[in-house]
Design a protein around this motif. Structure first.
Motif, PDB file in Angstrom:
ATOM      1  N   PHE A 164      36.598  43.394  49.528  1.00 26.94           N
ATOM      2  CA  PHE A 164      37.198  43.275  48.199  1.00 26.94           C
ATOM      3  C   PHE A 164      36.216  42.621  47.216  1.00 26.94           C
ATOM      4  CE2 PHE A 164      41.558  42.528  50.407  1.00 26.94           C
ATOM      5  CZ  PHE A 164      41.536  43.827  50.874  1.00 26.94           C
ATOM      6  N   ILE A 165      36.088  43.245  46.029  1.00 30.03           N
ATOM      7  CA  ILE A 165      35.302  42.643  44.945  1.00 30.03           C
ATOM      8  C   ILE A 165      36.134  42.703  43.676  1.00 30.03           C
ATOM      9  CG2 ILE A 165      33.207  42.777  43.531  1.00 30.03           C
ATOM     10  CD1 ILE A 165      31.813  44.134  45.850  1.00 30.03           C
ATOM     11  N   LEU A 166      36.237  41.560  42.989  1.00 33.37           N
ATOM     12  CA  LEU A 166      36.986  41.488  41.731  1.00 33.37           C
ATOM     13  C   LEU A 166      36.189  40.689  40.709  1.00 33.37           C
ATOM     14  CD1 LEU A 166      39.261  40.626  44.223  1.00 33.37           C
ATOM     15  CD2 LEU A 166      40.760  41.354  42.364  1.00 33.37           C
ATOM     16  N   LEU A 167      36.441  40.988  39.441  1.00 30.19           N
ATOM     17  CA  LEU A 167      36.017  40.119  38.348  1.00 30.19           C
ATOM     18  C   LEU A 167      37.305  39.612  37.708  1.00 30.19           C
ATOM     19  CD1 LEU A 167      33.096  42.145  36.701  1.00 30.19           C
ATOM     20  CD2 LEU A 167      32.903  40.042  38.028  1.00 30.19           C
ATOM     21  N   ILE A 168      37.463  38.299  37.688  1.00 30.71           N
ATOM     22  CA  ILE A 168      38.687  37.724  37.117  1.00 30.71           C
ATOM     23  C   ILE A 168      38.313  36.674  36.078  1.00 30.71           C
ATOM     24  CG2 ILE A 168      40.118  38.165  39.138  1.00 30.71           C
ATOM     25  CD1 ILE A 168      39.685  35.342  40.023  1.00 30.71           C
ATOM     26  N   ASP A 169      39.192  36.502  35.082  1.00 35.29           N
ATOM     27  CA  ASP A 169      38.891  35.496  34.063  1.00 35.29           C
ATOM     28  C   ASP A 169      39.428  34.134  34.502  1.00 35.29           C
ATOM     29  OD1 ASP A 169      41.637  35.334  33.483  1.00 35.29           O
ATOM     30  OD2 ASP A 169      41.498  36.797  31.845  1.00 35.29           O
TER      31      ASP A 169
END
Length: 528
Positions: A26-31
């Motif tokens: 899993f790869i995410l960009l989150i603020d």
């Protein structure tokens, strides 16, 4: 099928996005407010959602089903420290182990919120392998510790106490430091053999436990591990001041029979742990093996002691027999010499003295015959009925004390080419066994019958007692060395094993029939 490759994220180079979408984790960009800006194909596939359905969603709710950040959230840690963060945790919804990593990037959303690079790997399988390695290491370590104690020359109960302390001090299982060991010393009952931190109130009610009573008795009867996280309806035993707790109860099974029980405490509400159970089962197997070894050694030592006593007794009997051999002719000469000068009552007294000496000599001769090991290569012919009568004469004091009635039905049978001393040894063991089985019987009876089977040319001896009988599952074991149905201290478990070995060595057979509460019958056959 979700079409994910055509979805483009602004500010992420297309080549980088394609690379991240191909990676299996899993790869995410989150603020910084936990909103998802980007998720790769692995996340979309796991959630079974399109990228459009994921973007902008609140991560704790979408991934974890929570309205706020979870305790293990690495973003919260990164926000506090301003640097990268990682952790391992078990996801409540999936039950899977995850290893997560997060770090701040230079990227920002259109609204100016900082983006964080977030990865997560499923490490459930790796975790299981590591846990299995930990379990195997823990079992190896505790086995070594227990075996080290087992090698010491100390009494069994002291040995079990030391083993119990080793188990409860082990860091792997983290049990409450309280536990007990029970052994079966009397059929159907557990007796306390070792304890750590046992309150006096518990000792008072649990020093002896019947099979089927409370958790320990049920584990002994069912021969299965019992776990409970609280005091339930099967926890029969109670006392003033009892505190909430749980248990692991592990039976000790030796050759299909319950040899004892290990009782361990847990905190109330503690979840059942498969790894702990495997650990405790392994511990139980090792302790059971040590108990068997210790009891075998004790039985062999007892056998050696009995052999020594037998040799000493044979020597004493031999000297007594020699003295009587000289005494009896002198009594007979005395009777002849003073017959005319003593009153009739004195003659009777002298006659009784001679008869008593003859009876004693006959009994001593039987004992010598029983204790003598035959060194003849070729045994002579014997009358089996005479051997039975000789054995009964030898055991007459024991039979008289037991008040057992001996019923004989001795038919005319062919002579047998057998060593008489060995056959006396067989009958002594069998009759003594029957007398012990009749110990609590109101009207004890032993029936001895001989017959001839012409069809297969065999002499048959049947010995039947009206004792309590033997359970069917135990019948096949009664001829095994060191197996005994008698209470502790009342048998070595060698008698019937020796009998079986002697009979088989003489090409005979021995079988047993029994019915609980009615009888036990031993059937011996020798070729004529």
């Amino acid at each position: 099928m979700i079409k994910q490759d055509n979805y483009k994220y602004p500010d992420i180079p297309r080549g980088i996005q394609l690379l991240m979408d191909k990676l299996p984790f899993f790869i995410l960009l989150i603020d910084n407010e936990h909103n998802i800006y980007y998720a790769n194909n692995a996340v979309a596939k796991f959630l079974n959602k399109s990228h459009g359905e994921i973007q902008g969603k609140y991560c704790p709710m979408l991934i974890h089903g929570k309205k706020c950040a979870v305790d293990e959230c690495t973003l919260e840690k990164s926000l506090r420290t301003g640097t990268w963060s990682n952790t391992e945790y078990k996801d409540e919804r999936s039950g899977r182990w995850l290893k997560t990593f997060i770090c701040p990037t230079d990227l920002k959303t259109n609204s100016g919120k900082k983006l964080y690079y977030h990865t997560a790997r499923d490490i459930t399988e790796q975790k299981a392998v590591l846990q299995d390695k930990d379990l195997l290491f823990a079992i190896e370590e505790i086995t070594s510790r227990i075996l080290r104690v087992g090698l010491e020359n100390i009494p069994l109960e002291k040995m079990l106490n030391r083993m119990l302390y080793e188990i409860l001090d082990n860091e792997y299982i983290s049990l409450v430091e309280k536990g007990y060991v029970f052994l079966v010393e009397e059929e159907g009952f557990l007796h306390l053999a070792a304890a750590k931190n046992m309150p006096s109130a518990v000792r008072k009610v649990c020093s002896e436990i019947k099979f089927g009573q409370c958790l320990c008795g049920r584990a002994a009867k069912r021969q299965e591990l019992i776990f409970t996280d609280h005091i339930n309806e099967e926890h029969d035993t109670s006392y003033e001041g009892i505190k909430p707790h749980g248990h692991y109860i592990v039976p000790l099974i030796l050759e299909g029979e319950t040899a004892g029980v290990l009782c361990f405490y847990t905190k109330p509400g503690e979840q059942r742990d498969e790894k702990k159970e495997k650990f405790l089962r392994a511990v139980a197997d090792v302790i059971t093996g040590i108990i068997k070894h210790t009891k075998t050694e004790a039985a062999l030592l007892e056998k050696e002691k009995l052999a020594g006593v037998g040799q000493m007794t044979a020597g004493i009997v031999h000297e007594l027999n020699n003295s009587l051999t000289a005494m009896i002719p002198n009594i007979e000469l005395l009777e002849e010499d003073i017959r005319e000068i003593i009153p009739d009552e004195s003659k009777e007294d002298l006659s009784q003295l001679r008869k008593g000496a003859l009876r004693m000599k006959k009994m001593l001769s039987s004992i010598l015959s029983y204790s003598r090991v035959s060194d003849r290569k070729e045994p002579g012919y014997i009358h089996i009925n005479d051997i039975i009568e000789e054995t009964l004469e030898l055991l007459s004091p024991v039979i008289k004390k037991s008040k057992a009635e001996i019923k004989k039905s001795l038919s005319e049978v062919p002579r047998l080419r057998l060593p008489g001393d060995k056959i006396i040894q067989v009958f002594v063991n069998l009759i003594k066994n029957s007398l012990q089985a009749l110990d609590k019987q109101e009207n004890p009876v032993i029936e001895i019958e001989t017959s001839y089977e012409s069809s297969d040319n065999r002499v048959v001896i049947k010995l039947t007692d009206n004792g309590e009988g033997i359970e069917e599952k135990k019948l096949a074991k009664i001829f095994q060395p060191f197996y005994s149905t008698k209470p502790k201290g009342k048998g070595t478990g060698l008698g019937l094993s020796i009998v079986s070995d002697i009979i088989k060595s003489l090409e005979g057979t021995i079988d047993v029939q029994s019915q609980i509460g009615e009888f036990t019958r031993l059937i011996i056959k020798f070729p004529a």
